[in-house]
Design a protein around this motif. Structure first.
Motif, short mmCIF file in Angstrom:
data_model
loop_
_atom_site.label_atom_id
_atom_site.label_comp_id
_atom_site.label_asym_id
_atom_site.label_seq_id
_atom_site.Cartn_x
_atom_site.Cartn_y
_atom_site.Cartn_z
N PRO A 287 -2.79 -22.40 -6.86
CA PRO A 287 -1.99 -22.29 -8.09
C PRO A 287 -2.39 -23.34 -9.13
O PRO A 287 -1.87 -24.46 -9.14
N VAL A 288 -3.32 -22.99 -9.99
CA VAL A 288 -3.84 -23.92 -10.99
C VAL A 288 -2.72 -24.43 -11.90
O VAL A 288 -2.70 -25.59 -12.28
N GLU A 289 -1.77 -23.58 -12.23
CA GLU A 289 -0.70 -23.99 -13.14
C GLU A 289 0.16 -25.11 -12.55
O GLU A 289 0.83 -25.83 -13.26
N GLN A 290 0.12 -25.28 -11.23
CA GLN A 290 0.88 -26.35 -10.59
C GLN A 290 0.04 -27.61 -10.40
O GLN A 290 0.57 -28.64 -10.04
N GLY A 291 -1.24 -27.51 -10.65
CA GLY A 291 -2.12 -28.65 -10.45
C GLY A 291 -1.98 -29.67 -11.56
O GLY A 291 -1.61 -29.34 -12.68
N ILE A 292 -2.27 -30.92 -11.23
CA ILE A 292 -2.20 -31.98 -12.23
C ILE A 292 -3.60 -32.42 -12.66
O ILE A 292 -3.73 -33.34 -13.46
N ALA A 293 -4.62 -31.78 -12.13
CA ALA A 293 -5.99 -32.14 -12.46
C ALA A 293 -6.86 -30.89 -12.41
O ALA A 293 -6.50 -29.89 -11.80
N ASP A 294 -8.02 -30.96 -13.05
CA ASP A 294 -8.97 -29.85 -13.04
C ASP A 294 -9.47 -29.62 -11.61
O ASP A 294 -10.01 -30.54 -10.98
N PRO A 295 -9.29 -28.42 -11.07
CA PRO A 295 -9.67 -28.17 -9.67
C PRO A 295 -11.17 -28.25 -9.41
O PRO A 295 -11.58 -28.46 -8.26
N TYR A 296 -11.99 -28.10 -10.45
CA TYR A 296 -13.44 -28.19 -10.26
C TYR A 296 -13.92 -29.64 -10.38
O TYR A 296 -14.80 -30.06 -9.65
N GLU A 297 -13.35 -30.38 -11.32
CA GLU A 297 -13.77 -31.76 -11.54
C GLU A 297 -13.16 -32.74 -10.54
O GLU A 297 -13.83 -33.62 -10.04
N VAL A 298 -11.86 -32.59 -10.29
CA VAL A 298 -11.14 -33.53 -9.44
C VAL A 298 -10.87 -32.93 -8.06
O VAL A 298 -10.97 -33.61 -7.06
N GLY A 299 -10.54 -31.66 -8.03
CA GLY A 299 -10.29 -30.99 -6.77
C GLY A 299 -8.90 -30.40 -6.69
O GLY A 299 -8.13 -30.42 -7.65
N THR B 288 -10.52 -37.43 -4.08
CA THR B 288 -10.20 -38.26 -5.24
C THR B 288 -8.70 -38.47 -5.25
O THR B 288 -7.94 -37.50 -5.10
N ARG B 289 -8.28 -39.70 -5.44
CA ARG B 289 -6.85 -40.00 -5.55
C ARG B 289 -6.43 -39.85 -7.01
O ARG B 289 -7.09 -40.34 -7.91
N VAL B 290 -5.32 -39.16 -7.21
CA VAL B 290 -4.69 -39.04 -8.53
C VAL B 290 -3.24 -39.44 -8.31
O VAL B 290 -2.46 -38.65 -7.76
N GLY B 291 -2.91 -40.66 -8.68
CA GLY B 291 -1.58 -41.16 -8.38
C GLY B 291 -1.41 -41.26 -6.88
O GLY B 291 -2.24 -41.82 -6.17
N LYS B 292 -0.33 -40.66 -6.39
CA LYS B 292 -0.10 -40.70 -4.94
C LYS B 292 -0.70 -39.49 -4.22
O LYS B 292 -0.57 -39.35 -3.02
N TRP B 293 -1.39 -38.62 -4.94
CA TRP B 293 -1.93 -37.39 -4.37
C TRP B 293 -3.42 -37.49 -4.15
O TRP B 293 -4.14 -38.08 -4.94
N THR B 294 -3.89 -36.87 -3.09
CA THR B 294 -5.32 -36.79 -2.82
C THR B 294 -5.78 -35.37 -3.10
O THR B 294 -5.14 -34.40 -2.67
#
Length: 112
Positions: free
Chosen positions: A41-53, A86-92
């Motif tokens: 679900p890309v709309e729920q993601g906080i980062a680009d799924p291709y660049e960050v994951g 890649t860590r983004v805040g508390k999320w990997t």
């Protein structure tokens, strides 16, 4: 120079790759990460799924497995050099390591 019983660094990495991909769930996750927008679900993601994951929580939700199991599976894929975290805040977040996958494929072609 290695003897017949010693493994070269490339051979050792290939064994890690084979071990990681021997599990059908890990293989499926790697396939999903090839096209993350199609599978997560890309709309729920906080980062680009291709660049960050893709966030590990999204992978966990899709698999329906315990967080510890999913983390262990992703760690095995990362040890094998197939994904990067890649860590983004508390999320990997995890994404495929396409450059290393291409190198692994070349080593495999040269090894067999």
């Amino acid at each position: 120079m290695t003897t017949d019983t010693e493994l070269s660094p490339d051979s050792a990495q290939l064994l890690e790759v084979f071990k990681a991909l021997a599990n059908p769930v890990r293989l499926q996750v790697l396939r999903w990460l090839r096209d993350p927008e199609k599978h997560f679900p890309v709309e729920q993601g906080i980062a680009d799924p291709y660049e960050v994951g893709v966030c590990v929580s999204h992978i966990q939700a899709k698999l329906g497995l315990a967080q510890s199991t999913v983390s262990a599976y992703l760690a095995a894929l990362e040890r094998a050099g197939l994904v990067r975290s890649t860590r983004v805040g508390k999320w990997t977040h995890y994404r495929r390591d396409e450059a290393n996958i291409a190198r692994i494929v070349a080593v495999l072609g040269d090894s067999l």
